[in-house]
Motif scaffolding. Structure first.
Motif, mmCIF file in Angstrom:
data_model
loop_
_atom_site.group_PDB
_atom_site.id
_atom_site.type_symbol
_atom_site.label_atom_id
_atom_site.label_comp_id
_atom_site.label_asym_id
_atom_site.label_seq_id
_atom_site.Cartn_x
_atom_site.Cartn_y
_atom_site.Cartn_z
ATOM 1 N N SER A 197 77.675 60.659 -46.394
ATOM 2 C CA SER A 197 76.494 60.714 -44.920
ATOM 3 C C SER A 197 77.634 62.146 -44.587
ATOM 4 N N LEU A 198 78.935 61.622 -43.467
ATOM 5 C CA LEU A 198 79.625 62.643 -42.417
ATOM 6 C C LEU A 198 79.804 63.945 -43.215
ATOM 7 N N LEU A 199 80.179 64.149 -44.526
ATOM 8 C CA LEU A 199 80.259 65.138 -45.738
ATOM 9 C C LEU A 199 78.984 66.419 -45.494
ATOM 10 N N ARG A 200 78.160 65.581 -45.667
ATOM 11 C CA ARG A 200 76.562 66.139 -45.659
ATOM 12 C C ARG A 200 76.422 66.591 -44.519
ATOM 13 N N SER A 201 76.393 65.832 -43.439
ATOM 14 C CA SER A 201 75.787 66.103 -42.303
ATOM 15 C C SER A 201 76.553 67.198 -41.688
ATOM 16 N N GLU A 202 78.266 66.970 -42.191
ATOM 17 C CA GLU A 202 78.887 68.573 -41.726
ATOM 18 C C GLU A 202 79.034 69.686 -42.153
ATOM 19 N N ILE A 203 78.055 70.294 -43.684
ATOM 20 C CA ILE A 203 78.213 71.056 -44.496
ATOM 21 C C ILE A 203 76.245 71.435 -44.155
ATOM 22 N N GLY A 204 76.218 70.573 -43.609
ATOM 23 C CA GLY A 204 73.891 70.546 -43.067
ATOM 24 C C GLY A 204 74.558 71.722 -41.690
ATOM 25 N N LEU A 205 75.251 71.687 -40.799
ATOM 26 C CA LEU A 205 75.291 71.878 -39.470
ATOM 27 C C LEU A 205 76.339 73.033 -40.222
ATOM 28 N N MET A 206 77.284 73.204 -40.741
ATOM 29 C CA MET A 206 78.041 75.001 -40.812
ATOM 30 C C MET A 206 76.858 75.584 -41.556
ATOM 31 N N MET A 207 75.995 75.201 -42.561
ATOM 32 C CA MET A 207 74.968 76.175 -43.203
ATOM 33 C C MET A 207 73.833 76.817 -41.927
ATOM 34 N N SER A 208 73.867 75.863 -41.491
ATOM 35 C CA SER A 208 72.294 76.277 -40.014
ATOM 36 C C SER A 208 72.454 76.973 -39.691
ATOM 37 N N ARG A 209 74.020 76.987 -38.889
ATOM 38 C CA ARG A 209 74.479 78.082 -37.874
ATOM 39 C C ARG A 209 74.349 79.189 -38.246
ATOM 40 N N ARG A 210 73.260 80.268 -37.065
ATOM 41 C CA ARG A 210 72.975 80.724 -37.430
ATOM 42 C C ARG A 210 73.889 82.412 -37.580
ATOM 43 N N ARG A 211 75.138 81.798 -37.284
ATOM 44 C CA ARG A 211 76.520 83.115 -37.161
ATOM 45 C C ARG A 211 76.540 82.748 -38.538
ATOM 46 N N ASN A 212 76.979 82.093 -39.509
ATOM 47 C CA ASN A 212 77.507 81.902 -40.895
ATOM 48 C C ASN A 212 76.551 82.739 -41.834
ATOM 49 N N GLN A 213 74.982 82.106 -41.417
ATOM 50 C CA GLN A 213 74.509 82.858 -42.043
ATOM 51 C C GLN A 213 74.177 84.676 -41.973
ATOM 52 N N MET A 214 74.105 84.756 -40.973
ATOM 53 C CA MET A 214 74.220 86.197 -40.714
ATOM 54 C C MET A 214 75.405 86.246 -41.458
ATOM 55 N N GLY A 215 76.965 86.226 -41.732
ATOM 56 C CA GLY A 215 78.156 85.868 -42.182
ATOM 57 C C GLY A 215 78.078 85.852 -43.687
ATOM 58 N N LEU A 216 76.766 85.911 -44.118
ATOM 59 C CA LEU A 216 76.670 85.417 -45.456
ATOM 60 C C LEU A 216 75.797 86.292 -46.172
ATOM 61 N N LEU A 217 75.057 86.993 -44.670
ATOM 62 C CA LEU A 217 74.540 88.285 -44.823
ATOM 63 C C LEU A 217 74.943 89.196 -45.279
ATOM 64 N N VAL A 218 76.279 88.745 -44.598
ATOM 65 C CA VAL A 218 77.107 90.235 -44.511
ATOM 66 C C VAL A 218 78.028 90.585 -45.766
ATOM 67 N N LEU A 219 78.260 89.384 -46.346
ATOM 68 C CA LEU A 219 79.245 89.274 -47.764
ATOM 69 C C LEU A 219 78.165 89.418 -48.611
ATOM 70 N N ALA A 220 77.079 89.132 -48.646
ATOM 71 C CA ALA A 220 75.962 89.902 -49.633
ATOM 72 C C ALA A 220 75.366 91.315 -49.816
ATOM 73 N N GLY A 221 75.820 91.772 -48.734
ATOM 74 C CA GLY A 221 75.535 93.684 -48.285
ATOM 75 C C GLY A 221 76.424 94.098 -49.329
ATOM 76 N N VAL A 222 77.416 93.570 -48.910
ATOM 77 C CA VAL A 222 78.686 94.661 -49.428
ATOM 78 C C VAL A 222 78.392 94.950 -50.971
ATOM 79 N N PRO A 223 78.247 93.856 -51.888
ATOM 80 C CA PRO A 223 77.434 94.590 -53.189
ATOM 81 C C PRO A 223 76.973 95.542 -53.563
ATOM 82 N N VAL A 224 75.589 94.886 -52.544
ATOM 83 C CA VAL A 224 74.494 95.693 -52.553
ATOM 84 C C VAL A 224 74.554 97.082 -52.454
ATOM 85 N N LEU A 225 75.721 97.858 -51.213
ATOM 86 C CA LEU A 225 75.577 98.705 -50.825
ATOM 87 C C LEU A 225 76.248 99.607 -51.169
#
Lengths: 270, 357
Positions: free
Chosen positions: A3-31
């Motif tokens: 449960s600790l791991l689940r909450s840690e992962i949830g926290l990581m994925m919910s951070r706005r900067r991390n979501q933006m980071g994933l967007l950048v990662l996805a942007g390169v192949p599209v570009l």
């Protein structure tokens, strides 16, 4: 612990900067895919000796070319960012001491933090591959893949090799995450961790380019990261990949032990 | 354990240090495992004869080449070289995969970072594939099956006789010994050493490692005089003597590749056309390792040759003026009036030869 791991992962994925980071990662192949499409393919045979020049012929090469492009900067940066949050970020926010009041040993806490980073590496690479596959298939179509050896393998086999290439890159990023976790136990400034990990990564890429340091190359973490290209041969060449995994493993073990030595004996004041 | 760590927190740092130490020690052990093995002694004659008669049904492995000739590092993909073999082989290290199966086929794959050059020959066809420009060279092999199955012509001389003859020929100029043993690709091997007896050559010694079990040459190293590291080295880093699968030798040009068919090279009788634009027959001076070849360039050397020459340092002397290519093993001079001298000798010997001719 789960449960600790689940909450840690949830926290990581919910951070706005991390979501933006994933967007950048996805942007390169599209570009990459869109730019190649708009430029009309730019020379059927004139391209360089790499996956990028293959993109026009086959959409399946978009994820491979994107991995090559993002391996040097964007993917390590993603890991550098999240590993800064791991321990140093908690210390910076003053939440680390509350976390330690949970009846979980420090070793387990460290393990949870590392597993979350491993998950992060997996997500980052999956996003790159998925975005590349979607963009590539839409713009260029998925065809049987021409290997570097000049033989042709089916789309299914190509996808399999793509998946293995992705896992290999994940393994390399996991070793980098171990370095990040160790640095994260040293400081209370998450940005310092991010900078330190990027400096280490860039220094290794640079050292890897200097022929006078060739005796060192085999020991550098990043030296065999691009070896996933060996999977696109017929038959696949495993030598470099196996050695790369050994180096990844050695780095991971050493730096996880360093992180443990530091964190288990550390006075937590914040 | 736990209480020890609790009382002395610093003890924990021993764990990562121990792992680093183990990795280092493991490296050292694997190095020392390459120490010279003891093998039943063989004379150079016996070694050469067994190598000449050696036969394996098939093998596959990894070959690494390294060249340190003192040439500048050529970036990968520089010039396609001869028959698709990149010129970049002349500098730096390279890895190849090789497969070989008796009468079935042979394949060499030269691995680049994200590229590959393949030379494939099977019973009926020969192919050269270059992934960087996606080109294929194709040659139909003459009456493939029959040729491959034909019994090898019985040799006129036994390997023993050839070995004796070769060593007798080399005798005056070269010391041949087989006193040392070595390990190549994890296999025990004899080290056949050729050392020039003449002083006027750049070559220090040539080491040929011959596998103790199969008598196949596993590695060749060429040392320049006085050098501790080889100037040229080609050898297996991994080898297995099982016959590879037939599929490895099959090749179909992929879609979109440009295929060029070439007729299999015959020792053509049409010498007049072949000779045009080629070098004139060289004249030879000196003997053995000190041999110098001198010849003249065709009057209209191609522009690329001219351009390449201007990158070399200019030299001059009583023999004239020219450009010097000086590598660890070979040197060559091209004079401004089109004469060429080359040999495994220092440049001064070339100047002497040019002055005489």
């Amino acid at each position: 612990m789960a449960s600790l791991l689940r909450s840690e992962i949830g926290l990581m994925m919910s951070r706005r900067r991390n979501q933006m980071g994933l967007l950048v990662l996805a942007g390169v192949p599209v570009l990459l895919a869109v730019a190649t499409k708009l430029s009309g393919g730019g020379g059927e045979h004139g391209g360089g000796a790499d996956f990028i020049s293959q993109v026009t012929q086959n959409g399946l090469f978009v994820p491979l070319a994107s991995l090559t492009l993002e391996l040097t900067l964007f993917l390590p940066m993603a890991l550098a960012m999240v590993s800064g949050d791991a321990i140093a970020g908690e210390a910076h926010q003053g939440t680390l001491r509350y976390l330690l009041t949970v009846p979980v040993s420090r070793v387990r806490l460290l393990a949870v933090k590392y597993l979350a980073l491993v998950f992060g590496a997996f997500v980052a690479v999956t996003v790159v591959l998925a975005a590349g596959l979607i963009a590539g298939t839409l713009l260029f179509g998925a065809r049987p893949m021409i290997t570097l050896s000049g033989t042709t393998i089916g789309v299914g086999a190509g996808l399999w090799r793509l998946a293995i290439a992705g896992l290999y890159v994940v393994a390399g990023l996991c070793a980098l995450a171990a370095i990040g976790l160790f640095v994260s136990t040293l400081t209370e400034q998450p940005i310092a961790v991010t900078v330190a990990v990027m400096v280490v990564t860039s220094a290794m890429w640079i050292a890897d380019q200097i022929p006078q340091l060739s005796f060192l190359h085999g020991w550098l973490l990043v030296d065999r990261w691009p070896a996933f290209a060996d999977l696109i041969r017929q038959p696949p060449v495993w030598d470099s990949i196996v050695q790369g995994l050994l180096v990844d493993g050695a780095y991971a073990v050493v730096f996880l032990l360093l992180a443990w030595a530091r964190f288990a004996g550390k006075d937590i004041t914040s | 354990m736990n209480s020890l760590v609790r009382r002395h927190p610093a003890v924990r740092w021993a764990a990562p240090a121990l792992v680093v130490g183990l990795i280092g020690a493991g490296q050292l052990v694997s190095r020392s495992a390459d120490a010279a093995p003891s093998l039943p002694a063989k004379t150079p004659q016996q070694l050469l004869a067994s190598a000449l008669s050696a036969k394996v049904p098939g093998l596959s492995g990894t070959v690494t080449t390294s060249a340190d000739l003192g040439l500048p590092q050529l970036p990968e993909g520089t010039g396609s070289g001869v028959a698709g073999i990149p010129l970049s082989l002349l500098s730096g290290s390279h890895t190849m995969k090789v497969w070989y199966a008796g009468g079935t086929g042979a394949r060499v794959a030269l691995l680049g970072r994200q590229s590959e050059t393949d030379l494939i020959a099977n019973r009926t066809d020969a192919w050269v594939w270059n992934s960087s420009d996606r080109t294929v060279l194709h040659a139909k092999l003459p009456s493939g099956g029959k040729h491959a199955n034909a019994p090898v012509e019985a040799p006129k001389y036994s390997p023993q006789q050839i070995a004796d003859w070769a060593l007798k020929q080399a005798g005056p100029t070269t010391a041949v010994s087989s006193s040392a043993n070595t390990v190549v690709a994890g296999r025990s091997a004899y080290d056949l050493t050729l050392t020039p007896k003449q002083s006027g050559t750049k070559v220090g010694s040539i080491h040929v490692a011959i596998d103790a079990k199969t008598s196949i040459p596993l590695q060749v190293k060429v040392f320049a005089k006085g050098a501790a590291n080889p100037a040229l080295s080609v050898g297996f880093s991994q080898v297995s003597f099982t016959v590879p699968d037939k599929k490895v030798f099959e090749f179909t040009p992929p879609a979109g590749a440009s295929v060029k068919s070439v007729a299999p090279q015959r020792h053509s009788t049409d010498k007049t056309s072949a000779a045009k634009g080629r070098l004139a027959m060289p004249s030879i001076s000196g003997t053995g390792w000190e041999t110098v070849l001198t010849t003249t360039l065709p009057s209209k050397a191609s522009q690329s040759v001219q351009d390449a020459l201007t990158m070399l340092p200019a030299v001059s002397g009583s023999w004239g003026k020219g450009r010097l290519l000086d590598t660890a093993l070979v040197s060559a001079v091209v004079t401004d009036d089109g004469r060429v001298a080359a040999g495994m000798v220092p440049p001064s010997a070339l100047y002497t030869a040019l002055g005489r001719g």
